[in-house]
Scaffold this motif. Sequence first.
Motif, PDB file in Angstrom:
ATOM      1  N   TYR A 249       0.861  -1.184   0.000  1.00 12.08           N
ATOM      2  CA  TYR A 249       0.000   0.000   0.000  1.00 12.08           C
ATOM      3  C   TYR A 249       0.895   1.232   0.000  1.00 12.08           C
ATOM      4  O   TYR A 249       1.791   1.350   0.838  1.00 12.08           O
ATOM      5  N   CYS A 250       0.675   2.141  -0.965  1.00 12.26           N
ATOM      6  CA  CYS A 250       1.448   3.380  -0.971  1.00 12.26           C
ATOM      7  C   CYS A 250       0.676   4.458  -1.725  1.00 12.26           C
ATOM      8  O   CYS A 250      -0.240   4.166  -2.499  1.00 12.26           O
ATOM      9  N   VAL A 251       1.062   5.694  -1.498  1.00 13.58           N
ATOM     10  CA  VAL A 251       0.480   6.843  -2.197  1.00 13.58           C
ATOM     11  C   VAL A 251       1.598   7.564  -2.913  1.00 13.58           C
ATOM     12  O   VAL A 251       2.649   7.852  -2.322  1.00 13.58           O
ATOM     13  N   VAL A 252       1.411   7.847  -4.195  1.00 15.61           N
ATOM     14  CA  VAL A 252       2.432   8.535  -4.988  1.00 15.61           C
ATOM     15  C   VAL A 252       1.806   9.720  -5.707  1.00 15.61           C
ATOM     16  O   VAL A 252       0.582   9.819  -5.836  1.00 15.61           O
ATOM     17  N   ASN A 253       2.659  10.611  -6.188  1.00 16.56           N
ATOM     18  CA  ASN A 253       2.201  11.741  -6.994  1.00 16.56           C
ATOM     19  C   ASN A 253       1.919  11.284  -8.417  1.00 16.56           C
ATOM     20  O   ASN A 253       2.507  10.312  -8.898  1.00 16.56           O
ATOM     21  N   LEU A 254       1.056  11.988  -9.102  1.00 23.57           N
ATOM     22  CA  LEU A 254       0.659  11.629 -10.459  1.00 23.57           C
ATOM     23  C   LEU A 254       1.835  11.408 -11.411  1.00 23.57           C
ATOM     24  O   LEU A 254       1.865  10.402 -12.116  1.00 23.57           O
ATOM     25  N   PRO A 255       2.840  12.312 -11.443  1.00 23.60           N
ATOM     26  CA  PRO A 255       3.947  12.087 -12.383  1.00 23.60           C
ATOM     27  C   PRO A 255       4.761  10.830 -12.095  1.00 23.60           C
ATOM     28  O   PRO A 255       5.495  10.358 -12.954  1.00 23.60           O
ATOM     29  N   GLN A 256       4.646  10.289 -10.863  1.00 22.88           N
ATOM     30  CA  GLN A 256       5.416   9.111 -10.506  1.00 22.88           C
ATOM     31  C   GLN A 256       4.742   7.804 -10.926  1.00 22.88           C
ATOM     32  O   GLN A 256       5.378   6.745 -10.892  1.00 22.88           O
ATOM     33  N   VAL A 257       3.484   7.871 -11.344  1.00 16.55           N
ATOM     34  CA  VAL A 257       2.737   6.659 -11.668  1.00 16.55           C
ATOM     35  C   VAL A 257       3.353   5.861 -12.821  1.00 16.55           C
ATOM     36  O   VAL A 257       3.544   4.647 -12.704  1.00 16.55           O
ATOM     37  N   PRO A 258       3.696   6.496 -13.966  1.00 12.75           N
ATOM     38  CA  PRO A 258       4.286   5.698 -15.049  1.00 12.75           C
ATOM     39  C   PRO A 258       5.567   4.981 -14.630  1.00 12.75           C
ATOM     40  O   PRO A 258       5.785   3.823 -14.990  1.00 12.75           O
ATOM     41  N   LEU A 259       6.423   5.671 -13.854  1.00 15.56           N
ATOM     42  CA  LEU A 259       7.665   5.065 -13.412  1.00 15.56           C
ATOM     43  C   LEU A 259       7.400   3.907 -12.453  1.00 15.56           C
ATOM     44  O   LEU A 259       8.035   2.847 -12.548  1.00 15.56           O
ATOM     45  N   LEU A 260       6.456   4.093 -11.523  1.00 15.62           N
ATOM     46  CA  LEU A 260       6.133   3.025 -10.582  1.00 15.62           C
ATOM     47  C   LEU A 260       5.644   1.782 -11.318  1.00 15.62           C
ATOM     48  O   LEU A 260       6.081   0.659 -11.027  1.00 15.62           O
ATOM     49  N   LYS A 261       4.747   1.966 -12.286  1.00 19.68           N
ATOM     50  CA  LYS A 261       4.231   0.819 -13.033  1.00 19.68           C
ATOM     51  C   LYS A 261       5.344   0.095 -13.774  1.00 19.68           C
ATOM     52  O   LYS A 261       5.389  -1.142 -13.795  1.00 19.68           O
ATOM     53  N   GLN A 262       6.257   0.862 -14.366  1.00 20.07           N
ATOM     54  CA  GLN A 262       7.360   0.253 -15.107  1.00 20.07           C
ATOM     55  C   GLN A 262       8.272  -0.537 -14.170  1.00 20.07           C
ATOM     56  O   GLN A 262       8.688  -1.655 -14.481  1.00 20.07           O
ATOM     57  N   MET A 263       8.574   0.045 -13.001  1.00 19.00           N
ATOM     58  CA  MET A 263       9.443  -0.622 -12.040  1.00 19.00           C
ATOM     59  C   MET A 263       8.839  -1.933 -11.556  1.00 19.00           C
ATOM     60  O   MET A 263       9.512  -2.963 -11.494  1.00 19.00           O
ATOM     61  N   VAL A 264       7.544  -1.891 -11.197  1.00 16.84           N
ATOM     62  CA  VAL A 264       6.889  -3.094 -10.679  1.00 16.84           C
ATOM     63  C   VAL A 264       6.858  -4.192 -11.736  1.00 16.84           C
ATOM     64  O   VAL A 264       7.150  -5.364 -11.453  1.00 16.84           O
ATOM     65  N   LYS A 265       6.525  -3.841 -12.973  1.00 10.98           N
ATOM     66  CA  LYS A 265       6.455  -4.843 -14.039  1.00 10.98           C
ATOM     67  C   LYS A 265       7.835  -5.404 -14.381  1.00 10.98           C
ATOM     68  O   LYS A 265       7.956  -6.568 -14.766  1.00 10.98           O
ATOM     69  N   ASP A 266       8.876  -4.566 -14.241  1.00 11.64           N
ATOM     70  CA  ASP A 266      10.226  -5.059 -14.483  1.00 11.64           C
ATOM     71  C   ASP A 266      10.625  -6.110 -13.443  1.00 11.64           C
ATOM     72  O   ASP A 266      11.295  -7.090 -13.752  1.00 11.64           O
ATOM     73  N   ILE A 267      10.217  -5.877 -12.199  1.00 14.23           N
ATOM     74  CA  ILE A 267      10.565  -6.799 -11.121  1.00 14.23           C
ATOM     75  C   ILE A 267       9.708  -8.055 -11.163  1.00 14.23           C
ATOM     76  O   ILE A 267      10.201  -9.176 -11.012  1.00 14.23           O
TER      77      ILE A 267
END
Length: 291
Positions: A249-267
């Motif tokens: 569970y976490c809260v991020v800023n809107l501009p961070q969403v694309p990077l977060l999705k990419q990081m999670v899918k990479d892992i």
Amino acid sequence: MNLKIIDKPIAWHLKNLTFIIIGTLISSLGINLFIVNANLLSGGVSGIALILQYVFNIPAGYSTLAINIPLLYLSYKKMDLRFTLYTIIATISFSVMLIVTNPLQNIISIDDTLLLSLYGGILNGVGIGIAFTYYGSTGGLDIISSVLKKKNENFNIGTTTFSVNAVIVIIGAFIFGITSALYTLVSIYITSYMIDMVIKGFDRKNKLIFIITEKEKEVSEAIMQNLSRGVTFLYGEGAYTNAERKVLYCVVNLPQVPLLKQMVKDIDPNSFISILDVAEVEGKGFRKDSI
């Protein structure tokens, strides 16, 4: 686990850079075909550049690049390599596109300031949104805001952006009158709205993220190290498998969403991500109007 975007494959960077160039082209078309035709201004550095173009007949592309040069040096000294390199490329691309599309200003012959402000704002926002989604930044306020945000995580980017744009609008009011200034406000608002919409259609600044993954430790460390956001483990149980697992569970800023999705899918390509709108977030790293 320290994931660095700069270590991505060449094809990944080429894809991002291609979309950044496309985004800056769309944004420059919005400015030159519509905003300039209506003698309006845009927000940020491009708005300052347009003032110089109207008053001193200096093409906005040249002044945009000139204004950004010291800011790019600031980014080089204070920010990470990926942000700086992508910002340099996006800034140069945006300046070049403004110059290349400058002769197209007279193609649109619409004598309707409202229409020009709406479509100018839409194209400008779509272009910036595309560049933003692929980790690009056209410099200017993005650099200043990022540096200040790095020094103080509670720094309110929204207030700074609003203040600078307010000054631009006021200057525009003195040059072209209050009516033009009001239309400029409409265009800037549409631009901001479209930027949010392009980034996966989100319309709020903060996002609540739920992540279900078999590699919760690696994912949580990546989020904390690369996004500087806290992660909480919620303990759940699969209804079908009865298997116990941790839900991130976490809260991020809107501009961070694309990077977060990419990081999670990479892992973990098999991970499950749920993204929810958040009406209001208060606490460390967040303020009511921060982005």
